[in-house]
Scaffold this motif. Structure first.
Motif, short mmCIF file in Angstrom:
data_model
loop_
_atom_site.label_atom_id
_atom_site.label_comp_id
_atom_site.label_asym_id
_atom_site.label_seq_id
_atom_site.Cartn_x
_atom_site.Cartn_y
_atom_site.Cartn_z
N GLY A 179 10.17 54.64 -40.37
CA GLY A 179 9.47 55.67 -41.14
C GLY A 179 8.04 55.30 -41.47
O GLY A 179 7.31 56.12 -42.05
N TYR A 180 7.61 54.09 -41.09
CA TYR A 180 6.25 53.67 -41.44
C TYR A 180 5.20 54.50 -40.70
O TYR A 180 4.18 54.87 -41.28
N THR A 181 5.47 54.81 -39.42
CA THR A 181 4.49 55.58 -38.64
C THR A 181 4.24 56.98 -39.21
O THR A 181 3.08 57.35 -39.43
N PRO A 182 5.31 57.79 -39.45
CA PRO A 182 5.03 59.10 -40.08
C PRO A 182 4.43 58.97 -41.47
O PRO A 182 3.65 59.83 -41.89
N HIS A 183 4.76 57.90 -42.18
CA HIS A 183 4.16 57.68 -43.51
C HIS A 183 2.66 57.48 -43.39
O HIS A 183 1.89 58.10 -44.15
N ILE A 184 2.23 56.64 -42.45
CA ILE A 184 0.80 56.38 -42.29
C ILE A 184 0.06 57.63 -41.82
O ILE A 184 -1.04 57.95 -42.30
N ILE A 185 0.68 58.38 -40.90
CA ILE A 185 0.06 59.63 -40.44
C ILE A 185 -0.11 60.60 -41.61
O ILE A 185 -1.15 61.26 -41.75
N SER A 186 0.90 60.68 -42.47
CA SER A 186 0.85 61.58 -43.61
C SER A 186 -0.23 61.17 -44.61
O SER A 186 -0.98 62.02 -45.11
N THR A 187 -0.33 59.87 -44.90
CA THR A 187 -1.33 59.41 -45.87
C THR A 187 -2.75 59.58 -45.34
O THR A 187 -3.66 59.99 -46.07
N ILE A 188 -2.95 59.25 -44.06
CA ILE A 188 -4.28 59.44 -43.47
C ILE A 188 -4.67 60.91 -43.48
O ILE A 188 -5.82 61.27 -43.77
N SER A 189 -3.70 61.77 -43.21
CA SER A 189 -3.97 63.22 -43.22
C SER A 189 -4.34 63.69 -44.62
O SER A 189 -5.20 64.56 -44.78
N GLU A 190 -3.69 63.11 -45.65
CA GLU A 190 -4.01 63.51 -47.02
C GLU A 190 -5.42 63.11 -47.40
O GLU A 190 -6.17 63.90 -47.98
N TRP A 191 -5.82 61.90 -47.06
CA TRP A 191 -7.19 61.46 -47.35
C TRP A 191 -8.20 62.30 -46.56
O TRP A 191 -9.25 62.68 -47.09
N ALA A 239 -5.52 50.40 -58.56
CA ALA A 239 -4.13 50.24 -58.10
C ALA A 239 -3.99 49.06 -57.14
O ALA A 239 -2.98 48.34 -57.17
N ILE A 240 -4.99 48.84 -56.29
CA ILE A 240 -4.94 47.72 -55.35
C ILE A 240 -5.07 46.39 -56.09
O ILE A 240 -4.32 45.43 -55.82
N VAL A 241 -6.00 46.31 -57.02
CA VAL A 241 -6.21 45.07 -57.76
C VAL A 241 -4.96 44.67 -58.54
O VAL A 241 -4.61 43.49 -58.63
N LEU A 242 -4.26 45.66 -59.08
CA LEU A 242 -3.05 45.39 -59.87
C LEU A 242 -1.79 45.33 -59.00
O LEU A 242 -0.69 45.22 -59.54
N HIS A 243 -1.95 45.47 -57.68
CA HIS A 243 -0.83 45.39 -56.72
C HIS A 243 0.22 46.47 -56.96
O HIS A 243 1.41 46.24 -56.76
N HIS A 244 -0.22 47.65 -57.37
CA HIS A 244 0.71 48.75 -57.58
C HIS A 244 0.98 49.52 -56.29
O HIS A 244 2.01 50.19 -56.19
N VAL A 245 0.07 49.46 -55.34
CA VAL A 245 0.24 50.12 -54.04
C VAL A 245 -0.25 49.17 -52.95
O VAL A 245 -0.90 48.16 -53.22
N ASP A 246 0.08 49.51 -51.70
CA ASP A 246 -0.40 48.73 -50.56
C ASP A 246 -1.86 49.06 -50.26
O ASP A 246 -2.28 50.22 -50.42
N PRO A 247 -2.64 48.09 -49.81
CA PRO A 247 -4.05 48.36 -49.54
C PRO A 247 -4.29 49.35 -48.40
O PRO A 247 -5.30 50.06 -48.40
N LEU A 248 -3.36 49.39 -47.41
CA LEU A 248 -3.60 50.22 -46.23
C LEU A 248 -3.20 51.67 -46.46
O LEU A 248 -2.03 52.04 -46.37
N VAL A 249 -4.14 52.50 -46.81
CA VAL A 249 -4.03 53.95 -46.91
C VAL A 249 -2.77 54.42 -47.63
O VAL A 249 -1.85 54.97 -47.02
N PRO A 250 -2.69 54.21 -48.95
CA PRO A 250 -1.58 54.81 -49.70
C PRO A 250 -1.85 56.29 -49.93
O PRO A 250 -2.96 56.79 -49.70
N TYR A 251 -0.84 57.01 -50.40
CA TYR A 251 -1.07 58.39 -50.83
C TYR A 251 -2.06 58.39 -51.99
O TYR A 251 -2.04 57.48 -52.84
N ASP A 280 6.63 48.37 -45.62
CA ASP A 280 6.54 47.29 -44.64
C ASP A 280 6.26 47.91 -43.27
O ASP A 280 6.99 48.81 -42.84
N PRO A 281 5.23 47.45 -42.58
CA PRO A 281 4.92 48.02 -41.26
C PRO A 281 6.07 47.94 -40.26
O PRO A 281 6.07 48.69 -39.27
N GLN A 282 7.04 47.06 -40.50
CA GLN A 282 8.15 46.91 -39.57
C GLN A 282 9.31 47.87 -39.85
O GLN A 282 10.21 48.00 -39.00
N GLU A 283 9.33 48.51 -41.01
CA GLU A 283 10.48 49.34 -41.34
C GLU A 283 10.37 50.73 -40.74
O GLU A 283 9.29 51.21 -40.39
#
Length: 266
Positions: free
Chosen positions: A201-213, A30-42, A196-199
């Motif tokens: 909801g990004y913080t709860p998104h990252i917390i959620s994805t890290i928690s899932e991994w 998914a990263i190679v094909l640019h389907h998701v962001d590299p930093l901890v997607p779901y 986008d890290p600037q938008e």
């Protein structure tokens, strides 16, 4: 003989290695094909778009069968070690039922993608991680009841630590997901694959994805604790013939058996 060749220890090893590979390979694709962001997607986002969706699905289906086999061997082992302890046997049967329900949830996750059938996917996640956590709890209780005669105390404490790790990941993921999807940060965030890290909801998104991994790898770590136990067990199949040939009907075989019994009694 290598350590993974002793008994059935290869089963939990295969489950952990194969499941981790299914996450990593689909993530890399998914990263190679640019389907998701590299930093901890779901994890589910890395298995949403073809071709990684196909890889994700087929590898997790194999993980489902490896999980069922591992849990069955654990069930048989506990049954053999504690044949005269009703409390342990009841918990053991409950654990097998919960474990197989969790495996069924994993199969749902593999075949019903998040962005296509979201609610069915969430149901699969609840079965996998919710029911799976109860399975881990039951196995931890069994480890406590079986010490020190059948289990070392270190195994119990290790499984308890992994269980607490899993529960904290579930709590963190649940709270952050509720905040993220509460509507404060926009609508249709379930379909969103790029952040986008600037938008907002990004913080709860990252917390959620890290928690899932974290949750996923806590589950895999729990099965690593089975390796030493599985080194001391082996299973074999016993063949019971219902006829002397493959074309013989059951009725004729029963008649032959009755004739042999009469002849023996005479």
């Amino acid at each position: 003989m290598w350590w993974f060749q002793q008994g059935l220890s290869f089963l939990p090893v295969a489950l952990v290695v194969w499941s981790a590979a299914s996450f990593v390979f689909s993530y890399i694709t998914a990263i190679v094909l640019h389907h998701v962001d590299p930093l901890v997607p779901y994890i589910s986002d890395t298995g949403t778009i073809p071709p990684e969706r196909c890889l994700f699905g087929i590898m997790l289906n194999v993980s489902t069968f490896l999980g069922m086999a591992t849990m069955y061997v654990r069930y048989k082992q506990v049954s053999a070690l504690s044949p005269e302890k009703p409390k342990i046997l009841r918990l053991n049967k409950l654990g097998l039922t919960l474990g197989w329900m969790s495996c069924f949830g994993l199969c749902i996750i593999a075949n019903f993608q998040k962005c296509i059938l979201y609610y069915i996917h969430v149901l699969g996640a609840c079965l996998t991680f919710g029911v799976g956590s109860i399975y881990m709890l039951v196995q931890t209780i069994l480890s406590y009841l079986m010490q020190p005669e059948l289990h070392g105390k270190d195994i119990f404490w290790t499984r308890l630590a992994v269980l607490l790790w899993s529960c904290s990941s579930i709590l963190s993921m649940f709270v952050s997901s509720v905040v993220l999807y509460s509507g404060l940060y926009g609508q249709n965030l379930v379909q969103k694959l790029h952040w986008d890290p600037q938008e907002r909801g990004y913080t709860p998104h990252i917390i959620s994805t890290i928690s899932e991994w974290s949750l996923a790898f806590s589950f895999l770590s729990f099965f690593l604790t089975y390796i030493r136990d599985f080194q001391k067990i082996s299973l074999r199949a016993v063949v019971s013939l219902q006829g002397q040939t493959l074309h013989e009907s059951p009725r004729s075989f029963r008649a032959e058996e009755q004739a042999l019994l009469i002849a023996g009694s005479i």
